[in-house]
Design a protein around this motif. Sequence first.
Motif, short mmCIF file in Angstrom:
data_model
loop_
_atom_site.label_atom_id
_atom_site.label_comp_id
_atom_site.label_asym_id
_atom_site.label_seq_id
_atom_site.Cartn_x
_atom_site.Cartn_y
_atom_site.Cartn_z
N GLY A 98 9.31 -5.77 8.88
CA GLY A 98 9.57 -5.38 10.36
C GLY A 98 8.58 -4.30 10.93
N ALA A 99 8.37 -4.08 11.99
CA ALA A 99 6.92 -3.04 12.81
C ALA A 99 7.44 -1.42 12.35
N ASP A 100 9.05 -1.10 12.15
CA ASP A 100 9.30 0.10 11.46
C ASP A 100 9.08 0.20 10.62
N ASP A 101 9.05 -1.09 9.22
CA ASP A 101 9.50 -0.87 7.59
C ASP A 101 8.63 -0.06 6.98
N TRP A 102 8.61 0.83 6.20
CA TRP A 102 7.20 1.50 5.79
C TRP A 102 6.81 0.80 4.73
N VAL A 103 5.48 0.97 4.63
CA VAL A 103 4.32 -0.35 3.47
C VAL A 103 3.70 1.16 2.60
N LEU A 104 4.53 0.95 1.74
CA LEU A 104 3.54 2.23 0.09
C LEU A 104 1.33 1.07 -0.28
N VAL A 105 1.32 1.74 0.00
CA VAL A 105 -0.44 1.01 0.12
C VAL A 105 -0.31 1.81 -1.30
N HIS A 106 -0.61 1.11 -2.91
CA HIS A 106 -1.24 1.73 -4.40
C HIS A 106 -1.94 1.31 -5.15
#
Length: 231
Positions: A98-106
């Motif tokens: 979803g647009a408001d979900d968090w994404v952690l880029v690692h």
Amino acid sequence: MNHYALVPAAGTGERLGGQTPKQYLPLNGKPMLFYSVQRLCASPRIKRVYVVLARGEKWFSQHDWKAFAGKLTPFYCGGETRAASVLNGLVAAKAEIGADDWVLVHDAARPCLSTELLDKLLDELGGDSVGGLLALPVADTLKRADGAERVQRTEPRENLWQAQTPQMFRYGTLTRALQEMQNREVTDEARAIEGLGLHPKLVVSDARNLKVTHAQDLPLAELILKSMERA
Ligand code: C5P
């Protein structure tokens, strides 16, 4: 609000030389990529982990990822740059996030991320409107060189930080930021977010979350990983 992780692993790792892409070089008998995947998949706070691989690469399938079945999704959609790989991965995951979900880029090249640092990042940014990144205040004195390896001057290090990963932003904002910055030099997600006029939060990390870049980093990463196993 859900959390997802995305690991760009589509680089060639040229600075390390050799035929094997950096993310598949062995560390204590396992490919470097294994450690980032393991750490992120082990977190009950992260719903799914995506890895972005170079198109058509043959390395990933040579290793055993069964332990992460159900949580790990590989996408063979890497781009020319790290930023392009991340954007391609975000677009590939569009139906699930979803647009408001968090994404952690690692980065796959940061195999020594600890559970403590991961949890600290999630705790400190959970209520933040922008998001942010693990980073480390610069400790060494900084010299600007003249191009001939001679000191031109000393640079003040006050308020200077080294950016690490994970970097954690909302799916919608990060995707838009990377799309808007496609023709600019963007070496991390925070830079793209800054391009929107936003100010990512710096979460104090530690030096063990190093990026494996040069050959001498490999034995160091192995030592750190061994000490983390013992802890
Ligand atoms: O080369 P460097 O260490 O800066 O790469 C950081 C991360 O970005 C690595 O995990 C690498 O595999 C990834 N990358 C990518 N696509 C590229 C270049 C780098 O996914 N085109």
